[in-house]
Write an enzyme that holds these catalytic residues in place. Sequence first.
Site, mmCIF file in Angstrom:
data_model
loop_
_atom_site.group_PDB
_atom_site.id
_atom_site.type_symbol
_atom_site.label_atom_id
_atom_site.label_comp_id
_atom_site.label_asym_id
_atom_site.label_seq_id
_atom_site.Cartn_x
_atom_site.Cartn_y
_atom_site.Cartn_z
ATOM 1 N N ASP A 196 0.895 -1.269 0.031
ATOM 2 C CA ASP A 196 0.035 -0.081 -0.148
ATOM 3 C C ASP A 196 0.993 1.438 -0.093
ATOM 4 O O ASP A 196 2.057 1.373 0.802
ATOM 5 C CB ASP A 196 -1.003 -0.131 1.036
ATOM 6 C CG ASP A 196 -2.169 0.752 1.023
ATOM 7 O OD1 ASP A 196 -3.211 0.377 0.859
ATOM 8 O OD2 ASP A 196 -1.780 2.339 1.213
ATOM 9 N N ILE A 197 0.402 2.229 -0.768
ATOM 10 C CA ILE A 197 1.305 3.472 -0.784
ATOM 11 C C ILE A 197 1.346 4.401 0.550
ATOM 12 O O ILE A 197 2.207 5.209 0.678
ATOM 13 C CB ILE A 197 1.051 4.325 -2.155
ATOM 14 C CG1 ILE A 197 1.840 5.305 -2.675
ATOM 15 C CG2 ILE A 197 -0.445 5.002 -1.799
ATOM 16 C CD1 ILE A 197 1.529 5.711 -3.943
ATOM 17 N N GLY A 205 -15.746 2.880 3.932
ATOM 18 C CA GLY A 205 -14.141 3.515 3.897
ATOM 19 C C GLY A 205 -13.613 3.047 2.470
ATOM 20 O O GLY A 205 -12.237 3.123 2.453
ATOM 21 N N GLN A 206 -14.635 2.531 1.555
ATOM 22 C CA GLN A 206 -13.743 2.190 0.388
ATOM 23 C C GLN A 206 -13.459 3.022 -0.611
ATOM 24 O O GLN A 206 -14.160 4.184 -0.610
ATOM 25 C CB GLN A 206 -14.718 1.167 -0.299
ATOM 26 C CG GLN A 206 -13.933 0.596 -1.721
ATOM 27 C CD GLN A 206 -14.704 -0.512 -2.431
ATOM 28 O OE1 GLN A 206 -16.138 -0.902 -1.946
ATOM 29 N NE2 GLN A 206 -14.102 -0.981 -3.509
ATOM 30 N N HIS A 233 -10.087 -5.450 -3.617
ATOM 31 C CA HIS A 233 -8.851 -5.719 -3.061
ATOM 32 C C HIS A 233 -8.979 -5.961 -1.688
ATOM 33 O O HIS A 233 -9.814 -5.608 -0.875
ATOM 34 C CB HIS A 233 -7.978 -4.496 -3.194
ATOM 35 C CG HIS A 233 -8.504 -3.148 -2.431
ATOM 36 N ND1 HIS A 233 -9.483 -2.443 -3.274
ATOM 37 C CD2 HIS A 233 -8.323 -2.526 -1.358
ATOM 38 C CE1 HIS A 233 -9.759 -1.448 -2.536
ATOM 39 N NE2 HIS A 233 -9.290 -1.495 -1.415
ATOM 40 N N LEU A 234 -8.173 -6.873 -1.275
ATOM 41 C CA LEU A 234 -8.182 -7.191 0.290
ATOM 42 C C LEU A 234 -6.925 -6.794 0.951
ATOM 43 O O LEU A 234 -5.725 -6.861 0.341
ATOM 44 C CB LEU A 234 -7.980 -8.778 0.284
ATOM 45 C CG LEU A 234 -7.694 -9.433 1.684
ATOM 46 C CD1 LEU A 234 -9.022 -9.017 2.564
ATOM 47 C CD2 LEU A 234 -7.699 -11.090 1.384
ATOM 48 N N HIS A 235 -6.992 -6.023 2.085
ATOM 49 C CA HIS A 235 -5.944 -5.459 2.618
ATOM 50 C C HIS A 235 -5.310 -6.459 3.607
ATOM 51 O O HIS A 235 -6.024 -7.163 4.517
ATOM 52 C CB HIS A 235 -6.406 -4.315 3.870
ATOM 53 C CG HIS A 235 -6.746 -3.036 3.115
ATOM 54 N ND1 HIS A 235 -6.255 -1.998 2.717
ATOM 55 C CD2 HIS A 235 -7.913 -2.660 2.370
ATOM 56 C CE1 HIS A 235 -6.924 -1.156 2.050
ATOM 57 N NE2 HIS A 235 -8.010 -1.424 1.792
ATOM 58 N N ASN A 285 -12.689 -3.326 2.606
ATOM 59 C CA ASN A 285 -13.631 -2.128 2.742
ATOM 60 C C ASN A 285 -14.854 -2.155 1.890
ATOM 61 O O ASN A 285 -14.507 -2.385 0.438
ATOM 62 C CB ASN A 285 -12.922 -0.832 2.642
ATOM 63 C CG ASN A 285 -11.848 -0.770 3.849
ATOM 64 O OD1 ASN A 285 -11.909 -1.294 4.954
ATOM 65 N ND2 ASN A 285 -10.856 0.020 3.593
#
Length: 108
Positions: free
Chosen positions: A30-31, A91-92, A98-100, A85
């Site tokens: 993640d950036i 919060g998306q 995508h999965l965090h 999310n």
Amino acid sequence: MDDCVFCKIASKSIDANLLHEDDLCVIFRDIHPKAPTHLLIVSKKHIPSISEMEEGDEKIVGHLINSAKNIAKKLSLTGYQLQFNVGKDGGQEIFHLHLHLMSNLSSQ
Ligand code: AMP
């Protein structure tokens, strides 16, 4: 999707230093990490959100979870959180599935 940043990363039209790639997903950091290790496991198929899954997409979602388990093992992450999310109110921010994976443990 032409204007989707995760489609561009998955198709390698922009660089994201991939940690893993297979037929169904890519994994990169993640950036703006919210934990010492913060990875994103991103479907290659443009599915906007969990709430917009279609029939058959459960295979992809299962694959994202399995890929999270595999990359965690590869990086020796013995504990972590997995999070989807869903929707603006969830919060998306990026409307591409995508999965965090977040861990208090660091990884290189
Ligand atoms: P979400 O809020 O679940 O949609 O999460 C989107 C995540 O993507 C956020 O944590 C962002 O920091 C991350 N992100 C956005 N653009 C990029 C990028 N180009 N490379 C890596 N991570 C990104």
